[in-house]
Write a protein that holds these residues in place. Structure first.
Motif, short mmCIF file in Angstrom:
data_model
loop_
_atom_site.label_atom_id
_atom_site.label_comp_id
_atom_site.label_asym_id
_atom_site.label_seq_id
_atom_site.Cartn_x
_atom_site.Cartn_y
_atom_site.Cartn_z
N ALA A 1 0.82 -1.22 0.00
CA ALA A 1 0.00 0.00 0.00
C ALA A 1 0.85 1.26 0.00
CB ALA A 1 -0.95 -0.01 1.20
N GLU A 2 2.03 1.20 0.60
CA GLU A 2 2.87 2.39 0.70
C GLU A 2 3.69 2.65 -0.57
OE1 GLU A 2 4.93 -1.16 2.41
OE2 GLU A 2 2.99 -0.24 2.76
N ALA A 3 3.64 1.73 -1.53
CA ALA A 3 4.37 1.94 -2.78
C ALA A 3 3.78 3.14 -3.51
CB ALA A 3 4.29 0.69 -3.66
N GLY A 4 4.63 3.96 -4.05
CA GLY A 4 4.16 5.12 -4.80
C GLY A 4 4.24 4.90 -6.30
N GLY A 5 4.62 3.68 -6.68
CA GLY A 5 4.73 3.38 -8.09
C GLY A 5 5.55 2.14 -8.33
N LEU A 6 5.82 1.89 -9.60
CA LEU A 6 6.63 0.75 -10.01
C LEU A 6 7.73 1.25 -10.93
CD1 LEU A 6 3.81 -1.81 -10.88
CD2 LEU A 6 5.26 -1.81 -8.85
N PRO A 7 8.94 0.73 -10.80
CA PRO A 7 10.01 1.14 -11.69
C PRO A 7 9.82 0.53 -13.08
CG PRO A 7 10.77 -0.66 -10.32
CD PRO A 7 9.37 -0.30 -9.85
N GLU A 8 10.58 1.02 -14.01
CA GLU A 8 10.62 0.43 -15.35
C GLU A 8 11.19 -0.98 -15.22
OE1 GLU A 8 12.00 2.49 -19.25
OE2 GLU A 8 13.78 1.68 -18.26
N ALA A 9 10.73 -1.88 -16.08
CA ALA A 9 11.28 -3.23 -16.21
C ALA A 9 11.15 -4.08 -14.94
CB ALA A 9 12.73 -3.18 -16.67
N VAL A 10 9.95 -4.15 -14.38
CA VAL A 10 9.72 -5.05 -13.25
C VAL A 10 9.93 -6.47 -13.75
CG1 VAL A 10 8.01 -5.91 -11.60
CG2 VAL A 10 8.10 -3.46 -12.12
N ARG A 11 10.79 -7.20 -13.05
CA ARG A 11 11.10 -8.58 -13.47
C ARG A 11 9.86 -9.46 -13.37
NH1 ARG A 11 15.87 -10.33 -14.39
NH2 ARG A 11 15.51 -12.36 -13.47
N PRO A 12 9.72 -10.43 -14.29
CA PRO A 12 8.55 -11.29 -14.29
C PRO A 12 8.62 -12.44 -13.28
CG PRO A 12 9.94 -11.83 -16.15
CD PRO A 12 10.57 -10.64 -15.46
N ASP A 13 9.17 -12.18 -12.12
CA ASP A 13 9.26 -13.18 -11.06
C ASP A 13 7.91 -13.33 -10.36
OD1 ASP A 13 12.02 -13.19 -11.64
OD2 ASP A 13 12.41 -11.64 -10.14
N GLU A 14 7.72 -14.45 -9.68
CA GLU A 14 6.50 -14.62 -8.89
C GLU A 14 6.36 -13.50 -7.88
OE1 GLU A 14 6.11 -18.44 -7.00
OE2 GLU A 14 6.12 -19.52 -8.91
N LYS A 15 7.44 -13.19 -7.19
CA LYS A 15 7.46 -12.14 -6.17
C LYS A 15 8.53 -11.11 -6.55
CE LYS A 15 4.76 -14.34 -3.10
NZ LYS A 15 3.55 -13.83 -2.57
N PRO A 16 8.21 -10.16 -7.43
CA PRO A 16 9.21 -9.18 -7.87
C PRO A 16 9.66 -8.26 -6.74
CG PRO A 16 7.06 -8.64 -8.75
CD PRO A 16 6.92 -9.94 -8.04
N SER A 17 10.83 -7.64 -6.92
CA SER A 17 11.43 -6.84 -5.86
C SER A 17 10.59 -5.65 -5.38
CB SER A 17 12.83 -6.37 -6.25
OG SER A 17 12.76 -5.51 -7.36
N PRO A 18 9.71 -5.04 -6.18
CA PRO A 18 8.89 -3.97 -5.60
C PRO A 18 7.89 -4.48 -4.55
CG PRO A 18 8.92 -3.76 -7.99
CD PRO A 18 9.55 -5.09 -7.63
N GLY A 19 7.76 -5.82 -4.45
CA GLY A 19 6.79 -6.43 -3.55
C GLY A 19 5.57 -6.86 -4.35
N GLY A 20 4.73 -7.65 -3.72
CA GLY A 20 3.54 -8.13 -4.41
C GLY A 20 3.77 -9.45 -5.11
#
Length: 183
Positions: free
Chosen positions: A97-116
């Motif tokens: 909820a506290e994320a203010g966005g997503l960076p370019e090139a979110v990796r297609p992992d099950e659990k990517p580094s931005p969370g979620g």
């Protein structure tokens, strides 16, 4: 006849309320949730690097106005102009909820580094799959949902499964639409 009149009146009230609600909220000091990208503006073309004609990486996204009480966010990107019906390009949920966005090139992992957690798109893959229309100009809708819960779905949930899990938990939503036409 009275039922039809009552239904029409309710529809008019609902529509006009939806049209004036953002203005009313802003006048009360409440910011409506907004979704943007530095890569493209609302209704404008999506740059090639975010498509199958380029590196096919996810675009950077930012949002604001997430309502109080939000426990997680969910993101769906789809193309309603696809010849076989709406094509899903990205399913992503339990974003902090506290994320203010997503960076370019979110990796297609099950659990990517931005969370979620990533769900499965209509390419049958996890993560983002960019625009790749077979012909003509298509519209791509990035829809962000503020939720009053953490869904806890495992990886690989589909859009249909995500929408079912979100039912009754959406506090607010925002949308960004971009277009793409292959050369």
């Amino acid at each position: 006849m009275h039922r039809l009149y009552a239904f029409a009146l309710a529809a008019i009230i609902a529509l006009t309320g939806a049209l004036f609600l953002p203005t009313f909220l802003e006048s009360q000091g409440v910011q409506a949730m907004e979704l943007k990208s530095i890569a493209f503006e609302e209704g404008k073309p999506i740059p090639v690097q975010y498509t199958c004609d380029g590196p096919d990486i996810s675009p950077p996204l930012t949002w604001s106005g997430v309502p109080a009480g939000t426990k997680s966010l969910a993101l769906i990107c789809d193309d309603p102009d696809a010849p076989m019906g709406t094509w899903v390009h990205w399913v992503y949920y339990d974003i902090p909820a506290e994320a203010g966005g997503l960076p370019e090139a979110v990796r297609p992992d099950e659990k990517p580094s931005p969370g979620g957690t990533h769900g499965k798109n209509d390419f049958r893959k996890l993560g983002y799959g960019g625009p790749c229309p077979p012909g003509g100009t298509h519209r791509y809708f990035f829809k962000l949902y503020a939720l009053d819960t953490i869904l806890g779905l495992g990886a690989s949930a589909t859009k249909k499964e995500l929408l079912a899990a979100m039912e009754g938990h959406i506090l607010e939503q925002a949308q960004l639409m971009g277009t793409y036409k292959r050369r």
